[in-house]
Scaffold this motif. Structure first.
Motif, PDB file in Angstrom:
ATOM      1  N   ARG A  17      -6.267 -16.582  17.122  1.00  0.00           N
ATOM      2  CA  ARG A  17      -5.496 -15.666  17.261  1.00  0.00           C
ATOM      3  C   ARG A  17      -4.132 -16.074  16.563  1.00  0.00           C
ATOM      4  N   ARG A  18      -3.615 -15.036  15.834  1.00  0.00           N
ATOM      5  CA  ARG A  18      -2.324 -15.458  15.116  1.00  0.00           C
ATOM      6  C   ARG A  18      -1.280 -14.332  15.435  1.00  0.00           C
ATOM      7  N   THR A  19      -0.287 -14.799  15.299  1.00  0.00           N
ATOM      8  CA  THR A  19       0.854 -13.863  15.578  1.00  0.00           C
ATOM      9  C   THR A  19       0.891 -12.888  14.518  1.00  0.00           C
ATOM     10  N   ALA A  20       1.076 -11.603  14.754  1.00  0.00           N
ATOM     11  CA  ALA A  20       1.333 -10.636  13.690  1.00  0.00           C
ATOM     12  C   ALA A  20       2.640 -10.759  13.337  1.00  0.00           C
ATOM     13  N   PRO A  21       2.489 -10.557  12.008  1.00  0.00           N
ATOM     14  CA  PRO A  21       3.965 -10.768  11.139  1.00  0.00           C
ATOM     15  C   PRO A  21       4.800  -9.737  11.259  1.00  0.00           C
ATOM     16  N   ALA A  22       6.077  -9.857  11.417  1.00  0.00           N
ATOM     17  CA  ALA A  22       6.918  -8.837  11.180  1.00  0.00           C
ATOM     18  C   ALA A  22       7.046  -8.041  10.024  1.00  0.00           C
ATOM     19  N   LEU A  23       7.102  -6.810  10.197  1.00  0.00           N
ATOM     20  CA  LEU A  23       6.695  -5.761   8.993  1.00  0.00           C
ATOM     21  C   LEU A  23       8.177  -5.298   8.416  1.00  0.00           C
ATOM     22  N   ALA A  24       8.174  -5.325   7.125  1.00  0.00           N
ATOM     23  CA  ALA A  24       9.442  -4.754   6.475  1.00  0.00           C
ATOM     24  C   ALA A  24       9.407  -2.938   7.196  1.00  0.00           C
ATOM     25  N   GLU A  25      10.516  -2.412   7.092  1.00  0.00           N
ATOM     26  CA  GLU A  25      10.724  -1.030   7.443  1.00  0.00           C
ATOM     27  C   GLU A  25       9.771  -0.127   6.767  1.00  0.00           C
ATOM     28  N   GLY A  26       9.613  -0.239   5.376  1.00  0.00           N
ATOM     29  CA  GLY A  26       8.730   0.478   4.474  1.00  0.00           C
ATOM     30  C   GLY A  26       7.241   0.311   4.821  1.00  0.00           C
ATOM     31  N   VAL A  27       6.807  -1.157   5.077  1.00  0.00           N
ATOM     32  CA  VAL A  27       5.744  -1.427   5.340  1.00  0.00           C
ATOM     33  C   VAL A  27       4.964  -0.746   6.502  1.00  0.00           C
ATOM     34  N   ARG A  28       5.885  -0.710   7.631  1.00  0.00           N
ATOM     35  CA  ARG A  28       5.366  -0.030   8.850  1.00  0.00           C
ATOM     36  C   ARG A  28       4.999   1.277   8.635  1.00  0.00           C
ATOM     37  N   VAL A  31       1.607   1.440   6.533  1.00  0.00           N
ATOM     38  CA  VAL A  31       0.283   1.116   7.488  1.00  0.00           C
ATOM     39  C   VAL A  31       0.058   2.054   8.203  1.00  0.00           C
ATOM     40  N   LEU A  32       0.927   2.922   8.985  1.00  0.00           N
ATOM     41  CA  LEU A  32       0.392   3.838   9.832  1.00  0.00           C
ATOM     42  C   LEU A  32      -0.277   5.017   8.801  1.00  0.00           C
ATOM     43  N   ARG A  33       0.288   5.222   7.801  1.00  0.00           N
ATOM     44  CA  ARG A  33      -0.347   6.288   6.743  1.00  0.00           C
ATOM     45  C   ARG A  33      -1.764   5.880   6.176  1.00  0.00           C
ATOM     46  N   ALA A  41      -6.244   1.007  14.783  1.00  0.00           N
ATOM     47  CA  ALA A  41      -6.715   0.479  13.303  1.00  0.00           C
ATOM     48  C   ALA A  41      -5.290  -0.076  12.574  1.00  0.00           C
ATOM     49  N   ALA A  42      -4.166   0.331  13.119  1.00  0.00           N
ATOM     50  CA  ALA A  42      -2.829  -0.179  12.754  1.00  0.00           C
ATOM     51  C   ALA A  42      -2.850  -1.454  13.342  1.00  0.00           C
ATOM     52  N   ALA A  43      -3.155  -1.682  14.719  1.00  0.00           N
ATOM     53  CA  ALA A  43      -3.111  -3.015  15.337  1.00  0.00           C
ATOM     54  C   ALA A  43      -3.967  -4.007  14.474  1.00  0.00           C
ATOM     55  N   GLU A  44      -5.187  -3.787  14.026  1.00  0.00           N
ATOM     56  CA  GLU A  44      -6.105  -4.431  13.521  1.00  0.00           C
ATOM     57  C   GLU A  44      -5.634  -4.816  11.838  1.00  0.00           C
ATOM     58  N   LEU A  45      -5.146  -3.806  11.184  1.00  0.00           N
ATOM     59  CA  LEU A  45      -4.460  -4.126  10.131  1.00  0.00           C
ATOM     60  C   LEU A  45      -3.431  -4.975  10.046  1.00  0.00           C
ATOM     61  N   VAL A  46      -2.411  -4.845  10.862  1.00  0.00           N
ATOM     62  CA  VAL A  46      -1.215  -5.475  11.133  1.00  0.00           C
ATOM     63  C   VAL A  46      -1.601  -7.069  11.117  1.00  0.00           C
ATOM     64  N   PRO A  61      -4.366  -3.408   1.918  1.00  0.00           N
ATOM     65  CA  PRO A  61      -5.566  -3.097   1.751  1.00  0.00           C
ATOM     66  C   PRO A  61      -5.827  -1.585   1.640  1.00  0.00           C
ATOM     67  N   VAL A  62      -6.680  -1.076   0.754  1.00  0.00           N
ATOM     68  CA  VAL A  62      -6.889   0.182   0.818  1.00  0.00           C
ATOM     69  C   VAL A  62      -8.114   0.794   1.132  1.00  0.00           C
ATOM     70  N   GLU A  63      -9.192  -0.209   1.208  1.00  0.00           N
ATOM     71  CA  GLU A  63     -10.497   0.349   1.662  1.00  0.00           C
ATOM     72  C   GLU A  63     -10.646   0.313   2.914  1.00  0.00           C
ATOM     73  N   PRO A  64     -11.466   1.204   3.731  1.00  0.00           N
ATOM     74  CA  PRO A  64     -11.409   1.005   5.436  1.00  0.00           C
ATOM     75  C   PRO A  64     -12.114  -0.166   5.727  1.00  0.00           C
ATOM     76  N   ALA A  65     -13.036  -0.580   5.135  1.00  0.00           N
ATOM     77  CA  ALA A  65     -13.895  -1.988   5.536  1.00  0.00           C
ATOM     78  C   ALA A  65     -12.643  -3.288   5.536  1.00  0.00           C
ATOM     79  N   GLU A  66     -11.730  -3.152   4.651  1.00  0.00           N
ATOM     80  CA  GLU A  66     -10.559  -4.215   4.580  1.00  0.00           C
ATOM     81  C   GLU A  66      -9.598  -3.889   5.621  1.00  0.00           C
ATOM     82  N   GLN A  67      -9.192  -2.827   6.039  1.00  0.00           N
ATOM     83  CA  GLN A  67      -8.279  -2.364   6.877  1.00  0.00           C
ATOM     84  C   GLN A  67      -8.698  -2.547   8.301  1.00  0.00           C
ATOM     85  N   ALA A  68      -9.720  -2.014   8.796  1.00  0.00           N
ATOM     86  CA  ALA A  68     -10.209  -2.375  10.267  1.00  0.00           C
ATOM     87  C   ALA A  68     -11.558  -2.444  10.487  1.00  0.00           C
TER      88      ALA A  68
END
Length: 826
Positions: A17-28, A31-33, A41-46, A61-68
């Protein structure tokens, strides 16, 4: 691109387990989009993001298999447990909706007479249910899982079935998509069909569909060079549609392209590098166009030479260093807020700087010699020039890069390159080049030609031209046309699916909202645009919008938000050479100081702004801030530099003939005038304000005039002016300015208590205002009211402005309704 059917299984051993990195304002936001707003899926991608991705430096990542992948694995297992007939219907429905929506499910079912009763099993477990238009999935990830659960053969079959039933008007691009998705392997014929379909989708404003078709065409093309070209085109359309992550990933799989690299840098990188790269790309397109019309690359020594002998093509980003020295000349940076003009070198600009583009020949190339009108008539002939629209489009982006950096002297460089290659330059480019040289009359004509597209006679469809028209109108001080142009630009961009241009249009709309006294509406628009900028990956636009929000917060008295937004904007802007948002954020802090009575702080900030060069400051913002600097400097007793600043401000205002700019110039003259001499200048300023649109600055002029009248013991008129200013500030939601007006009224001995929310609208008016309002509501003109009351029409206009501000209305028809309601209530 279709996601592989079954991604390789993950190792059953849980990774550390690794700590999720802090996200820049635009990245958040992105990610949700990307995960359709699904928190799982957001928690898994982050958790899967690298540090660079979390900071916004690398694409997500843009492909679902890479995101979650874990979420998809569990959903696929759920779908596999359903009966075969149910899974077939779900596959058909998913292929109809993902990754391209085609709305052909019911037609496909009818064409092969499929039994839809097996859908009941999916409904029983909550996976999907039948709807009026087809199948409704539980969520987007269930739909993706239903598609990926099908075998490759089954997926090809359902795509072919959907292609068979898509034969209506306008369905050709989607039919081509399904035909390609049903293909067994590479096919030059299908790739060509997809290219044609992509052009149809682009023309229809369906940029996301256009991107998908081009990306699929690249997959099917047997020619590696064609594959690269198609991926580059797909990347460009993905970027325009607001899908920055996919655009960057597509571009990474194709050879470097200056136009695309420059566009990425313009919207989310270093704007100076964007200028160089885009100008190089524009020059290449221009040379290609010269070759196409028979002149060849070697047809003129000017083709291969930049301004001052620098190579235009082949030197890459650094290829314009010599040109910059040859064109840029010297600039009067640091001579006071208005010591240099809007974009110019100041009143006493040296002949060397003005003639720095090879003298008269260069002036001809930027529309300054024969007549500016001739250059203006062709200034917006994008796509109609000798070398087509590609080079002209790139020059528009070059202009935007110069505006963002604040290095407006380089507009001359770009204009010279355009002139030598015969490219039709945008009017904003030629206008800024002329203004930088101090040729204000020529600049006005060029910018006026560009701003003309804001009105009904302009091009209603090209959003880029409309954005440039809005910028030109802002430079001319015509906020009404600027607002119209940017609104039309945003609407045209939405119709084309060009999210990138929507954001840009709203960035510049903010200036018109500020000047015309709509801080709350402007802040709401800018906040929505900020979200769109983040979602589209346009970090530079987001920075500009944060600076605008800092200015709105200063107007509305929200000091904490103002400082927070300004600090964030300046930090980002200074790291990327964005002089425009950096200067706007500095101005916001200075304006906050000014309206809070911290005059020394305001003057110091604006003096510093005058000294900031490109990348840290901006000549146009410095010019716009001149009236505020003069006010702060006068309050602190430092009038020497303020007089120099005002002199150049007045020179530009006189050239562009903007009533609002001339009004502010008259206000500056009043502030700098001794005693009773100021009264006439204030009256002139208010007369000019009456012909303009900057209601907020009109109220500030009345506030300053009221204070001057109080000190001269003209108590009656002082009270009237201060009440009018107070009403306007209350309606604008500007508490600091309202507090200044109340302080002046208290010093005058005239209390200004707040209006109770339960009062009828007419209770907000003075007796004289109510009398004038009733006459106006009865249909009397200002001149008729003036004759009845033995007052001047100008005084009546002043009172009616106060009535409108106090009642929060903008038209006489609303006055009729409000007064009628008030009478009925009694």
């Amino acid at each position: 691109m279709v996601t592989p059917v079954n991604p390789p299984p993950l190792d059953r051993t849980s990774p550390p387990r690794r700590t999720a990195p802090a996200l820049a304002e635009g990245v958040r936001v992105r990610v949700l989009r990307a995960v359709h707003g699904d928190p799982r899926a957001a928690a898994e991608l982050v958790a899967r993001l690298t540090g660079r991705q979390a900071a916004g430096l690398d694409p997500l990542p843009v492909e679902p298999a890479e995101q979650a992948p874990q979420l998809l694995r569990s959903l696929r297992a759920e779908i596999r447990s359903l009966p075969d007939g149910t899974r077939l219907l779900l596959l058909l429905a998913a292929a109809d909706q993902y990754p391209v929506a085609t709305q052909a499910f019911l037609r496909a079912v009818a064409a092969v007479r499929l039994d839809t009763r097996p859908l009941e099993a999916a409904e029983a477990v909550g996976v999907a249910h039948a709807g009026a238009g087809g199948v409704v999935f539980r969520d987007a990830w269930t739909r993706v899982a239903a598609y990926e659960t099908g075998s490759p053969a089954d997926r090809r079959d359902v795509h072919r079935l959907l292609a068979r039933v898509l034969h209506g008007t306008g369905e050709t691009p989607r039919r081509s998509w399904h035909r390609a998705a049903g293909a067994l392997g590479p096919s030059g014929r299908l790739a060509a069909e997809l290219r044609t379909a992509a052009e149809q989708a682009r023309t229809a404003g369906q940029l996301l569909l256009c991107r998908a078709l081009l990306e699929r065409a690249a997959t099917l093309s047997p020619d590696p060079l064609e594959q690269s070209r198609l991926r580059t085109r797909a990347a460009a359309h993905a970027w325009d549609a607001g899908d920055a992550d996919r655009a960057r990933r597509l571009a990474a799989g194709a050879p470097a392209d200056d136009a695309l690299t420059g566009l990425f840098a313009l919207r989310a990188g270093n704007a100076t590098e964007a200028f160089d790269t885009l100008l190089t790309a524009a020059a290449r397109e221009g040379i290609r166009g010269r070759s196409a019309v028979g002149e060849g690359v070697g047809g003129s020594s000017a083709v291969g030479e930049g301004v001052g002998g620098a190579s235009v093509v082949g030197d890459g980003v650094g290829g314009f260093s010599a040109a910059r020295e040859g064109v840029g000349g010297s600039s009067a940076v640091g001579e006071g807020v208005g010591g240099a003009s809007v974009v110019g070198d100041g009143v006493g600009a040296s002949s060397t700087a003005r003639e720095g583009v090879s003298g008269s020949a260069a002036r001809k190339s930027v529309g300054g010699s024969s007549t500016a009108r001739q250059a203006a008539r062709g200034a917006f002939a994008v796509g109609e020039g000798a070398h087509g629209s590609a080079a002209a489009h790139l020059l528009a982006r070059v202009t935007e890069a110069a505006i963002y950096t604040g290095d407006l002297g380089r507009c001359r460089e770009a204009a010279v390159v355009a002139g030598r290659l015969g490219i039709a330059a945008p009017g904003t480019l030629s206008g800024l080049a002329a203004a930088f040289e101090g040729r204000y009359e020529d600049a006005r004509e060029l910018l006026e030609a560009a701003a003309g597209r804001c009105g009904p006679g302009g091009d209603p469809t090209d959003p880029t031209l409309l954005v440039h028209a809005g910028i030109a109108a802002l430079l001319l001080g015509d906020d009404t046309r600027a607002a119209a142009g940017t609104v039309r630009a945003a609407a045209a961009a939405r119709a084309r699916g060009a999210t990138a241009t929507v954001v840009q249009a709203l960035e510049f709309r903010a200036y018109a909202d500020f000047w015309t006294g709509r801080p709350h509406a402007g802040a709401a628009t800018a906040t929505d645009a900020l979200r769109q900028a983040h979602a589209a990956g346009h970090d530079n636009g987001a920075c500009h919008l944060r600076a605008a929000l800092a200015m709105f917060a200063a107007v509305t008295g929200d000091e904490e938000t103002c400082r927070e937004r300004a600090a964030a904007a300046r930090s980002y802007a200074l790291a990327r050479g964005l002089g425009l948002p950096a200067a706007l954020a500095q101005w916001a802090l200075a304006f906050l100081d000014l309206v809070s009575g911290r005059y020394a702080g305001a003057a110091a900030r604006l003096r510093a702004l005058a000294g900031f060069g490109p990348g840290h400051g901006h000549r146009a913002v410095r010019h716009l801030a001149t009236p505020h600097y003069v006010e702060a400097a006068v309050r602190t007793g430092d009038t020497r530099v303020a007089r120099a600043a005002h002199a150049d401000y007045h020179r530009w205002a006189s050239a562009v003939r903007s009533p609002d700019d001339l009004a502010l110039s008259a206000r500056c003259r009043a502030l700098l005038a001794p005693g009773a001499e100021a009264v006439g200048h204030y009256r002139s300023a208010l007369d000019l304000h009456a012909r303009g649109a900057r209601d907020f600055e009109r109220a500030r002029t009345e506030l300053l005039f009221g204070g001057a009248l109080r000190r001269l013991r003209h108590r009656t008129e002082a009270r009237d002016r201060l009440h009018s200013a107070l009403e306007a500030f209350d309606s604008f939601g500007a508490p600091h300015c309202a507090a200044q007006a109340r302080a002046e009224l208290r010093a005058l001995g005239a209390p200004a208590g707040p209006v109770r929310s339960g009062d009828a609208p007419t209770a907000r008016l003075t007796a004289q205002q109510l009398l004038i309002a009733r006459m106006a509501a009865d249909g009397a003109t200002n001149r008729e009211i003036a004759a009845r009351l033995a007052l001047s029409p100008r005084t009546i206009d002043h009172h009616l402005r106060g009535v409108f501000a106090r009642l929060g209305i903008r038209a006489r028809i609303e006055l009729v309704r409000l007064l009628g309601d008030g009478d009925a209530a009694r």
